[in-house]
Motif scaffolding. Structure first.
Motif, PDB file in Angstrom:
ATOM      1  N   ARG A  83       0.715  -1.291  -0.026  1.00  0.00           N
ATOM      2  CA  ARG A  83      -0.129   0.230   0.173  1.00  0.00           C
ATOM      3  C   ARG A  83       0.908   1.138  -0.074  1.00  0.00           C
ATOM      4  NH1 ARG A  83      -5.267   0.559   1.726  1.00  0.00           N
ATOM      5  NH2 ARG A  83      -5.344  -1.671   1.427  1.00  0.00           N
ATOM      6  N   LEU A  84       1.848   1.346   0.568  1.00  0.00           N
ATOM      7  CA  LEU A  84       3.006   2.404   0.670  1.00  0.00           C
ATOM      8  C   LEU A  84       3.508   2.703  -0.700  1.00  0.00           C
ATOM      9  CD1 LEU A  84       4.883   4.334   2.035  1.00  0.00           C
ATOM     10  CD2 LEU A  84       6.322   2.550   2.454  1.00  0.00           C
ATOM     11  N   LEU A  85       3.850   1.454  -1.421  1.00  0.00           N
ATOM     12  CA  LEU A  85       4.448   1.568  -2.619  1.00  0.00           C
ATOM     13  C   LEU A  85       3.334   2.156  -3.739  1.00  0.00           C
ATOM     14  CD1 LEU A  85       6.691  -1.252  -3.370  1.00  0.00           C
ATOM     15  CD2 LEU A  85       7.446   1.050  -3.318  1.00  0.00           C
ATOM     16  N   ALA A  86       2.036   1.826  -3.483  1.00  0.00           N
ATOM     17  CA  ALA A  86       0.899   2.475  -4.301  1.00  0.00           C
ATOM     18  C   ALA A  86       0.799   3.843  -4.219  1.00  0.00           C
ATOM     19  CB  ALA A  86      -0.400   1.719  -4.049  1.00  0.00           C
ATOM     20  N   VAL A  87       0.888   4.237  -3.062  1.00  0.00           N
ATOM     21  CA  VAL A  87       0.955   6.020  -2.827  1.00  0.00           C
ATOM     22  C   VAL A  87       2.334   6.474  -3.458  1.00  0.00           C
ATOM     23  CG1 VAL A  87       1.106   7.679  -1.182  1.00  0.00           C
ATOM     24  CG2 VAL A  87       0.040   5.707  -0.609  1.00  0.00           C
ATOM     25  N   LEU A  88       3.291   5.758  -3.385  1.00  0.00           N
ATOM     26  CA  LEU A  88       4.419   6.404  -3.841  1.00  0.00           C
ATOM     27  C   LEU A  88       4.303   6.509  -5.364  1.00  0.00           C
ATOM     28  CD1 LEU A  88       7.673   7.185  -4.091  1.00  0.00           C
ATOM     29  CD2 LEU A  88       8.096   4.604  -3.890  1.00  0.00           C
ATOM     30  N   ASN A  89       3.964   5.333  -6.026  1.00  0.00           N
ATOM     31  CA  ASN A  89       3.731   5.605  -7.250  1.00  0.00           C
ATOM     32  C   ASN A  89       2.771   6.289  -7.804  1.00  0.00           C
ATOM     33  OD1 ASN A  89       5.431   3.200  -8.917  1.00  0.00           O
ATOM     34  ND2 ASN A  89       4.814   1.925  -7.174  1.00  0.00           N
ATOM     35  N   GLN A  90       1.852   6.667  -7.195  1.00  0.00           N
ATOM     36  CA  GLN A  90       0.752   7.796  -7.542  1.00  0.00           C
ATOM     37  C   GLN A  90       1.535   9.143  -7.504  1.00  0.00           C
ATOM     38  OE1 GLN A  90      -3.175   7.526  -5.531  1.00  0.00           O
ATOM     39  NE2 GLN A  90      -2.327   5.690  -4.791  1.00  0.00           N
ATOM     40  N   LEU A  91       2.212   9.278  -6.464  1.00  0.00           N
ATOM     41  CA  LEU A  91       3.057  10.775  -6.566  1.00  0.00           C
ATOM     42  C   LEU A  91       4.046  10.802  -7.637  1.00  0.00           C
ATOM     43  CD1 LEU A  91       3.896  10.757  -2.606  1.00  0.00           C
ATOM     44  CD2 LEU A  91       2.455  12.511  -3.830  1.00  0.00           C
ATOM     45  N   VAL A  92       4.935   9.703  -7.961  1.00  0.00           N
ATOM     46  CA  VAL A  92       5.823   9.582  -9.002  1.00  0.00           C
ATOM     47  C   VAL A  92       5.069   9.939 -10.173  1.00  0.00           C
ATOM     48  CG1 VAL A  92       7.575   8.598 -10.187  1.00  0.00           C
ATOM     49  CG2 VAL A  92       7.358   8.558  -7.679  1.00  0.00           C
ATOM     50  N   THR A  93       3.803   9.308 -10.334  1.00  0.00           N
ATOM     51  CA  THR A  93       3.165   9.420 -11.631  1.00  0.00           C
ATOM     52  C   THR A  93       2.816  10.832 -11.771  1.00  0.00           C
ATOM     53  OG1 THR A  93       2.236   7.153 -11.617  1.00  0.00           O
ATOM     54  CG2 THR A  93       0.996   8.648 -12.725  1.00  0.00           C
ATOM     55  N   MET A  94       2.224  11.586 -10.737  1.00  0.00           N
ATOM     56  CA  MET A  94       2.013  12.809 -10.892  1.00  0.00           C
ATOM     57  C   MET A  94       3.178  13.723 -11.404  1.00  0.00           C
ATOM     58  SD  MET A  94      -0.359  13.548  -7.538  1.00  0.00           S
ATOM     59  CE  MET A  94      -1.967  12.498  -7.356  1.00  0.00           C
ATOM     60  N   ALA A  95       4.154  13.281 -11.001  1.00  0.00           N
ATOM     61  CA  ALA A  95       5.686  14.224 -11.173  1.00  0.00           C
ATOM     62  C   ALA A  95       6.088  13.968 -12.439  1.00  0.00           C
ATOM     63  CB  ALA A  95       6.342  14.335 -10.158  1.00  0.00           C
ATOM     64  N   THR A  96       5.951  12.627 -12.874  1.00  0.00           N
ATOM     65  CA  THR A  96       6.756  12.519 -14.094  1.00  0.00           C
ATOM     66  C   THR A  96       6.178  11.762 -15.286  1.00  0.00           C
ATOM     67  OG1 THR A  96       7.034  10.227 -13.316  1.00  0.00           O
ATOM     68  CG2 THR A  96       8.755  11.750 -12.344  1.00  0.00           C
ATOM     69  N   VAL A  97       4.850  11.493 -14.963  1.00  0.00           N
ATOM     70  CA  VAL A  97       4.285  10.899 -16.419  1.00  0.00           C
ATOM     71  C   VAL A  97       3.100  11.632 -16.892  1.00  0.00           C
ATOM     72  CG1 VAL A  97       2.746   8.834 -17.048  1.00  0.00           C
ATOM     73  CG2 VAL A  97       4.451   8.404 -15.462  1.00  0.00           C
ATOM     74  N   PRO A  98       3.542  12.061 -18.057  1.00  0.00           N
ATOM     75  CA  PRO A  98       2.498  13.197 -18.839  1.00  0.00           C
ATOM     76  C   PRO A  98       0.961  12.215 -18.903  1.00  0.00           C
ATOM     77  CG  PRO A  98       4.608  13.038 -19.910  1.00  0.00           C
ATOM     78  CD  PRO A  98       4.499  11.808 -19.054  1.00  0.00           C
ATOM     79  N   PRO A  99      -0.158  13.170 -18.453  1.00  0.00           N
ATOM     80  CA  PRO A  99      -1.265  12.885 -18.631  1.00  0.00           C
ATOM     81  C   PRO A  99      -1.875  12.519 -20.142  1.00  0.00           C
ATOM     82  CG  PRO A  99      -1.311  14.923 -17.728  1.00  0.00           C
ATOM     83  CD  PRO A  99       0.138  14.662 -17.758  1.00  0.00           C
ATOM     84  N   ALA A 100      -2.855  11.962 -20.338  1.00  0.00           N
ATOM     85  CA  ALA A 100      -3.475  11.758 -21.788  1.00  0.00           C
ATOM     86  C   ALA A 100      -4.196  13.078 -22.309  1.00  0.00           C
ATOM     87  CB  ALA A 100      -4.285  10.743 -21.894  1.00  0.00           C
ATOM     88  N   THR A 101      -4.190  13.481 -23.353  1.00  0.00           N
ATOM     89  CA  THR A 101      -4.995  14.546 -24.190  1.00  0.00           C
ATOM     90  C   THR A 101      -6.219  14.674 -23.308  1.00  0.00           C
ATOM     91  OG1 THR A 101      -3.654  14.084 -26.112  1.00  0.00           O
ATOM     92  CG2 THR A 101      -5.713  15.521 -26.154  1.00  0.00           C
ATOM     93  N   GLY A 102      -6.628  16.058 -22.941  1.00  0.00           N
ATOM     94  CA  GLY A 102      -7.767  16.170 -22.051  1.00  0.00           C
ATOM     95  C   GLY A 102      -8.015  15.997 -20.719  1.00  0.00           C
ATOM     96  N   ARG A 103      -6.554  15.441 -20.234  1.00  0.00           N
ATOM     97  CA  ARG A 103      -6.704  14.898 -18.901  1.00  0.00           C
ATOM     98  C   ARG A 103      -5.523  15.391 -18.108  1.00  0.00           C
ATOM     99  NH1 ARG A 103     -10.320  10.864 -19.550  1.00  0.00           N
ATOM    100  NH2 ARG A 103     -10.234  10.050 -17.116  1.00  0.00           N
ATOM    101  N   CYS A 104      -5.610  15.464 -16.741  1.00  0.00           N
ATOM    102  CA  CYS A 104      -4.503  15.959 -15.908  1.00  0.00           C
ATOM    103  C   CYS A 104      -4.384  15.001 -14.687  1.00  0.00           C
ATOM    104  CB  CYS A 104      -5.115  17.257 -15.526  1.00  0.00           C
ATOM    105  SG  CYS A 104      -6.579  17.193 -14.282  1.00  0.00           S
ATOM    106  N   HIS A 105      -3.333  15.237 -14.053  1.00  0.00           N
ATOM    107  CA  HIS A 105      -3.016  14.951 -12.598  1.00  0.00           C
ATOM    108  C   HIS A 105      -3.466  16.098 -11.565  1.00  0.00           C
ATOM    109  CE1 HIS A 105      -0.793  11.532 -14.814  1.00  0.00           C
ATOM    110  NE2 HIS A 105       0.171  12.300 -14.834  1.00  0.00           N
ATOM    111  N   PHE A 106      -4.124  15.628 -10.472  1.00  0.00           N
ATOM    112  CA  PHE A 106      -4.701  16.634  -9.565  1.00  0.00           C
ATOM    113  C   PHE A 106      -4.410  16.323  -8.107  1.00  0.00           C
ATOM    114  CE2 PHE A 106      -8.046  18.495  -7.203  1.00  0.00           C
ATOM    115  CZ  PHE A 106      -8.559  19.622  -7.948  1.00  0.00           C
TER     116      PHE A 106
END
Length: 611
Positions: free
Chosen positions: A354-377
């Motif tokens: 579960r800790l890693l799931a949170v970490l991956n969400q944070l890193v996704t927000m910082a590093t993985v571009p969202p799809a067209t018309g979408r965002c990280h929030f």
């Protein structure tokens, strides 16, 4: 690749250590749950039978972890060097009486860092295979008081260590073939950097090693030693030898060179049982050395190149390398075992997962571009006290959109309300009286290139490295237990504390929403700070209406030069990026002038006073 220890220590202070829950004491043992057992490996003459010790360690989810100790087949003058410690990972879904599984020997990098090999073993075990790694001769507890530096100072000792390691790998194959969990005909080997070089040589010397994965490796050992900065001392010591002695040393080096043993490995390579993964701009292992080995193996057209990356920055591609390695060895798994390995349909209740799931969400927000018309929030409210007992409070929101779009909001007593964004144009909302004013970057010529081009390349690389680290840990979640303790309390909070002694007073607590994945509250204690963050919004790749990235239409506006505003925004990111130390992320020095830097306080002061 860099050591995980150095990499993680450079990513920030105790708060990031808490946030990522990774900085800590590397390689700490779990508690033993069973007594030490003695196991005998009986071999046919002229081979010598031997006995080893094992004990089962707790704490693993995807594997049973055994700590082994077996006698080295080489008796050196250093007593502690004659016993080999090893870690054996048995898949959690293997049961006594079942057929044996494929097994892989994982070899460490030059500095002996065990975290990368532990990660490799965890990934393999999670995919249903047996994996084992061991401490190299004269490394760590096997070494002299001066540590592995003794190897760099003494070419003959270094050569002896290579030769001893080769014999220990062969003994480890004997050990694995005698284990009921292992299919004796499906044993492979894998390694990174020096481990990859040793894997190529060992596979060439021992036909029982049916598969080999060589990561960041090559051939022509003397050339690599005299080229790499990491082996500079060893190179100098070799060059100082008398001509005849130096010739003898380099002759012995050739006996352990992958190129010497490539002919014996060539058939397996041509049958698709050797995989080479290499960095396109490797500054440690020259590309020419990789190409020599690939050519000698007959697989020049099969090398996977991580273009644009060097020996250390290849960490950004570590998740891909780990997946390719696991897929490669998994070809030897039976259909029955493959059918047992399924992606869980519900979130894992394991605290570390579960800790890693949170970490991956944070890193996704910082590093993985969202799809067209979408965002990280992400949005929430902060409260607490600082190290001096002063009250802290405020709120904030970050929205990262597709392409160049973003929006940022913060408000705090004494600071007022600030917003910034980039939609149709860059803009900044600064406090004025009871409301605010919009500073719109609509004047001047629109930028010809993306504003992110004003952010230093090494800072973008740091994000890529963090993404690679997080994704790698997602493949090997049991690794997190090496660095932190994580458990659930009676009220449903996830409690995390680092194992590093100097950070033992630090605490991180996370409470989740009913979906079991999204945080609802986060509390942290570290360095005298005690803060609490109430989450109001937390989503990745969610819908992004255009209004999110536009300034308020109800406030007065002042027109600013577009390029100047973008440069200042990028300057703040460059300043913050400089504070984040990710060891090998900095590129080689160039004549290119540095991009702008601007302290956040100076940014606020500059635009607060703007009329």
């Amino acid at each position: 690749m860099p050591t995980f220890n150095n990499f993680l220590r450079g990513v920030g202070g105790p708060f990031l250590a808490l946030g990522l829950s990774l900085v800590g004491a590397m390689g700490q043992d779990s508690e033993a749950t069973k007594a030490i057992q003695n196991v005998t490996v009986t071999l046919s003459p002229p081979q010598k039978s031997f006995a080893y010790r094992q004990r089962l360690l707790t704490g693993q989810v995807d594997a049973q972890l055994y700590r082994l100790e077996f006698p080295s087949p080489v008796v050196s003058d250093l007593p502690q060097n004659n016993t080999v410690p090893a870690d054996l990972y048995i898949p959690a879904n293997w049961r006594p009486g079942q057929p044996g599984r494929p097994a892989v020997i994982c070899l460490p990098i030059l500095n002996g860092d065990e975290d990368l090999t532990a990660m490799m073993c965890n990934v393999l075990a999670g995919r249903g295979m047996v994996a084992v790694t061991f401490k190299l001769p004269y490394y760590g507890t096997r070494g002299p008081a001066e540590g592995r530096r003794a190897l760099a100072a003494n070419p003959h000792l270094f050569l002896g260590a290579l030769e001893q390691a080769g014999q220990e790998i062969a003994r480890l194959v004997d050990l694995l073939q005698a284990r009921p969990e292992v299919d004796r005909n499906k044993i492979g080997i894998a390694g990174i950097s020096l481990g990859g070089i040793m894997s190529a040589t060992a596979a060439g010397m021992d036909p029982r090693l049916q598969r080999a994965v060589l990561i960041l490796a090559g051939g022509d050992l003397p050339m690599m030693i005299h080229h790499a900065r990491e082996t500079r001392q060893l190179s100098l010591m070799i060059q100082k030898l008398p001509a005849e002695e130096r010739a003898e040393v380099e002759k012995r080096l050739r006996t352990f060179d992958p190129l010497t043993h490539a002919p014996a490995l060539r058939q397996r390579a041509r049958e698709g049982r050797v995989l080479m993964l290499n960095a396109g701009q490797d500054e440690v292992i020259p590309r020419a050395c990789t190409e020599k080995l690939a050519d000698a193996l007959g697989i020049s057209d099969k090398v996977v190149w991580f273009e644009g990356l060097g020996h250390y920055t290849a960490l950004a591609e570590l998740p891909r390398a780990l997946r390719m390695m696991a897929d490669f060895f998994a070809q030897d798994l039976s259909a029955e075992v493959l059918s047992q390995i399924k992606t869980p349909s519900a979130p894992s209740t394991n605290a570390y997962h579960r800790l890693l799931a949170v970490l991956n969400q944070l890193v996704t927000m910082a590093t993985v571009p969202p799809a067209t018309g979408r965002c990280h929030f992400a949005e929430g409210e902060l409260s607490g006290v600082d190290a001096n007992g002063r009250s802290l409070s405020g709120s904030g929101r970050v929205v990262i959109g597709h392409g160049e779009r973003f929006a940022f909001h913060m408000a705090a007593p004494g600071l007022g309300e600030w917003q910034a964004g980039l939609g149709e144009f860059p803009w900044l909302q600064v406090p004025r009286g009871n409301s605010g004013i919009i500073l719109a970057g609509t004047a001047g010529v629109p930028a010809a290139s993306a504003w992110s081009a004003l952010v230093e390349p090494q800072h973008r690389l740091k994000l890529a490295l963090l993404q690679g680290l997080a994704a790698s840990l997602a493949l090997a979640p049991d690794m997190v237990q090496r660095w932190v303790n994580a458990e659930w309390d009676k009220e449903g909070w996830l409690l995390i504390s680092p194992k590093e002694p100097r950070y033992r007073e630090a605490r991180l607590r996370i409470k989740f929403q009913t979906d079991g994945v999204t945080p609802s509250e986060i509390s942290a204690e570290a360095m005298g700070f005690d803060v609490h963050f109430t989450v109001r919004g937390w989503q990745t790749n969610t819908l992004a209406p255009d209004a999110l990235f536009q300034p308020s239409a109800n406030l007065s506006r002042k027109e600013l030069d577009r390029a100047a505003l973008l440069q200042d925004m990028a300057g703040v990111l460059n300043f913050v990026g400089d504070l984040v130390k990710v060891g090998a992320a900095s590129p080689a020095a160039t004549n290119t002038p540095p991009l702008p830097r601007l302290h956040p306080a100076d940014f606020l002061q500059r635009y607060r006073q703007m009329e």
